[in-house]
Design an enzyme around this catalytic site. Structure first.
Site, PDB file in Angstrom:
ATOM      1  N   VAL B 104       4.714   3.060   7.332  1.00  0.00           N
ATOM      2  CA  VAL B 104       4.607   1.713   6.767  1.00  0.00           C
ATOM      3  C   VAL B 104       3.386   1.567   5.859  1.00  0.00           C
ATOM      4  O   VAL B 104       3.305   0.626   5.081  1.00  0.00           O
ATOM      5  CB  VAL B 104       4.590   0.642   7.894  1.00  0.00           C
ATOM      6  CG1 VAL B 104       5.834   0.778   8.764  1.00  0.00           C
ATOM      7  CG2 VAL B 104       3.338   0.700   8.754  1.00  0.00           C
ATOM      8  N   LYS B 105       2.434   2.470   5.976  1.00  0.00           N
ATOM      9  CA  LYS B 105       1.220   2.474   5.136  1.00  0.00           C
ATOM     10  C   LYS B 105       0.634   1.081   4.954  1.00  0.00           C
ATOM     11  O   LYS B 105       0.243   0.696   3.847  1.00  0.00           O
ATOM     12  CB  LYS B 105       1.509   3.136   3.775  1.00  0.00           C
ATOM     13  CG  LYS B 105       1.879   4.627   3.902  1.00  0.00           C
ATOM     14  CD  LYS B 105       1.858   5.374   2.596  1.00  0.00           C
ATOM     15  CE  LYS B 105       2.222   6.839   2.725  1.00  0.00           C
ATOM     16  NZ  LYS B 105       3.596   7.132   3.218  1.00  0.00           N
TER      17      LYS B 105
END
Lengths: 309, 309
Positions: B104-105
């Site tokens: 998901v960074k």
């Protein structure tokens, strides 16, 4: 979209964006109760409360401000139901004529950035028909992966006449840990700022670029330098009010034309009713308190601007 | 959770994570047709197709690999319906005993990182009951905002016995633009790597930390250095296969115990049926092709490891 944002800022004389970052603790009891009664005391109920709360604030402020900035994390924390409240908020804000800056801080390698750009700014084609995911007007983007992580966003922005605000110097206390590190005697945020100005050339509006920057209100000296480095870049400035940024410091984020910056306030507006000076509105009057807080913020910025000249 | 991941890697002799990054162009026709027939040729139909496609791959590989890594952007691009396919994928993978790394960074200032951590790793309390948003086991996180943007993630990880993989050196061509810049004669990624090792001390498993790093397969020389700088950090390595990372280069990402790294392959596994050497499986056999690709990858890594000793 940058032209529209600039026009609205000029017309309303308010370089202000309302941060729609709802927290359960801000939510007036009557809104929570009604939502729980209707949808149950669960994620769906909370999502309904968030939406109703936002709607109240949007209705009370849309004629005073050019833009809203929903922080997607505050919705994402409530899972799919929260994301659905995010989407309702985006859609309704646009219906009311507001420019919507999705504060999503996405960023990845090329093909993945392309997918984020599609979901937040663009469209997909299915069976010859167009569908749009979240469909904001601008989004915030994280630059850590470099140009090839940014270009897919710019490509979609060009197609859609939409824009970005790219993180340069963030408002939080630890932002200097990496962003202030010196590279050839210049801090990293200056290098990123220069890149943002370059990327901006790829997608210019009439006076400013569609590709903006995020520079925190809490670092006014850096704001001054970055303003000069990126003359045609619109700067989105978080950190006014609750985080400590003061109006007199913010004058440096503007160009001489009085444009070039838009100041975000979240808590200070959406939870104004909980703050000193706004007690008279009470919980039931939370939206009116937000309206008053916008008027006060506009005045605060205007005074500081006049004093700086 | 890091202990469980390490155990599963040892038991399966497969330091492999399957990147569940579905693209419409990968989707076999029979899956798309069935999904469109059931749900309509629209976002809901696409989301159903993604889910069925993933389910096929999970069913065909869960006994061979310890973990999957769904890239949320590939779901987010299809809006709420896509996010719902993401959640079904996470839930089903966990049901099948897989460790789930949500790619998901995310990353933001403190209070916002807290909300992301809640949504992806933690829980919210509503009316005395616990609810979970997306509920992955690990997520990837962007470090650009510094420690106070990371700590809220670590706090939730401690409560939940979950973990992170923090971006250090990414696999894309432009990653060096900022990450390789020299600070006191050392590149930024080394500074970030050192920080990750420090953050890792805050939440240790029995042999490795819950706080891991992302280092791209495409930069093996840097992988070698980072391996030494972060001896107890698990390294998630994207970029094998399609992006150009080779097995012989990946041996440097492992410690002498044969542990310390987990290699991601996305396209190479989930779209194997479209690739040379896997034609015999055909579109209908896409999941079997994925299984064969996992077996081949495991063998490729094993051979490289043996040759390096």
């Amino acid at each position: 979209m940058i032209n529209r944002l600039v026009e609205k800022i000029e017309q309303m004389e308010a370089p202000i964006v309302v941060g729609l970052d709802p927290m359960l603790s801000y939510m007036p009891k009557h809104i929570l109760k009604k939502a729980y009664d209707e949808k149950g005391e669960n994620l769906e109920g909370v999502a309904e409360a968030i939406w109703q709360y936002n709607k109240g604030i949007i209705d009370a402020t849309y004629d005073l401000v050019p833009a809203v900035k929903p922080q997607i994390a505050m919705y994402e924390q409530f899972g799919l139901e929260g994301m659905s409240a995010f989407k309702r908020t985006v859609d309704y804000s646009k219906e009311k004529g507001l420019v919507v800056i999705g504060d999503v801080k996405r960023g990845d390698i090329g093909s993945t950035s392309e997918a984020y750009a599609t979901g937040h700014l663009g469209k997909v084609m299915i069976g010859g028909k167009e569908y749009r995911g979240f469909d904001e007007d601008f989004i915030t983007v994280n630059p850590y992966l470099g140009s090839d992580g940014i270009h897919p966003f710019i490509d979609v922005c060009k197609e859609e006449e939409k824009g970005l605000f790219i993180l340069v110097k963030t408002s939080n206390p630890s932002s200097g840990e990496f962003q202030d590190q010196l590279i050839d005697e210049k801090p990293l945020y200056e290098l990123v700022g220069k890149k943002v100005a370059e990327w901006g050339e790829l997608h210019m509006g009439s006076s400013y670029s569609y590709i903006g920057a995020v520079v925190g209100a809490t670092y006014p000296e850096m704001g001054k330098i970055l303003r000069k480095l990126m003359p045609r870049t619109y700067i989105l400035v978080p950190g006014y009010g609750a985080q400590g940024g003061k109006a007199e410091d913010l004058v440096h984020y503007f160009n001489k034309d009085g444009l070039g910056a838009i100041i975000n306030s979240s808590r200070g507006i959406i939870a104004a009713y909980k703050q000193k000076g706004y007690e008279k509105f009470g919980e039931e009057g939370y939206a009116d308190a937000s309206r008053q807080a916008v008027i006060d913020m506009r005045e605060d910025l205007r005074k500081a601007w006049m004093a700086s000249k």
